[in-house]
Design a protein around this motif. Sequence first.
Motif, PDB file in Angstrom:
ATOM      1  N   UNK A 162       0.673  -1.049  -0.113  1.00  0.00           N
ATOM      2  CA  UNK A 162      -0.009  -0.179   0.109  1.00  0.00           C
ATOM      3  C   UNK A 162       0.835   1.364   0.074  1.00  0.00           C
ATOM      4  N   UNK A 163       0.596   2.119  -0.874  1.00  0.00           N
ATOM      5  CA  UNK A 163       1.078   3.448  -0.894  1.00  0.00           C
ATOM      6  C   UNK A 163       0.488   4.443   0.076  1.00  0.00           C
ATOM      7  N   UNK A 164       0.954   5.737   0.229  1.00  0.00           N
ATOM      8  CA  UNK A 164       0.245   6.643   1.406  1.00  0.00           C
ATOM      9  C   UNK A 164      -1.169   6.883   1.071  1.00  0.00           C
ATOM     10  N   UNK A 165      -1.617   6.871   0.041  1.00  0.00           N
ATOM     11  CA  UNK A 165      -2.979   7.091  -0.377  1.00  0.00           C
ATOM     12  C   UNK A 165      -3.882   5.986   0.237  1.00  0.00           C
ATOM     13  N   UNK A 166      -3.605   4.922  -0.148  1.00  0.00           N
ATOM     14  CA  UNK A 166      -3.883   3.642   0.208  1.00  0.00           C
ATOM     15  C   UNK A 166      -4.263   3.415   1.697  1.00  0.00           C
ATOM     16  N   UNK A 167      -3.132   3.664   2.301  1.00  0.00           N
ATOM     17  CA  UNK A 167      -3.243   3.496   3.722  1.00  0.00           C
ATOM     18  C   UNK A 167      -4.092   4.508   4.507  1.00  0.00           C
TER      19      UNK A 167
END
Length: 188
Positions: A162-167
């Motif tokens: 997961x990238x920051x947006x998904x997190x």
Amino acid sequence: MAGEVESSKALSGLLNGLAQNAFHGHSGITEELLRSQLYPEVPAEEFRPFLAKMRGILKSVASADMDFNQLEAFLTAQTKKQGGITGEQAAVISKFWKSHKIKIRESLVSQSRWDNGFRGLSWRVDAKSQSRHSAQIHTPVAIIELEFGKSGQESEFLCLEFDEVKVNQILKKLSEVEDSISTLMQAA
């Protein structure tokens, strides 16, 4: 028969054998094996009803997953009924259950599962080292590894990144779930 049945050591061995057969899948533990090893002086026609009684008590205790208060009440009732058990037998059963409850429960739960069960989760935060776009290299990513499997079989793993947006999206959803639960708890 009464003196033989009263033997705490023999009864403990009998309960162990019954548990191995009924809950842990050891089919080689037969009625004749138990009688010949633990109660060799007792005729089969006397041993069979005693074995059935102990098997029934053990299955009742295990299927209800009795806590120790329930167990004591159940065993007290068994000592008071006609054709029930003696106080010494109740003490042996109680001691047996206290030391085997967790293993028997785990075995019953394992036997009742048809599909894979969740075994574990590990996670870490790392920096992305490869990407189609150079701007994404060295950006933080969350890596989550889920472990699934059936008892006695090798695990299967699912790895998620997961990238920051998904997190942040996941955290927002979890916050919404938490708010919904809080609202429901206050309404109740």
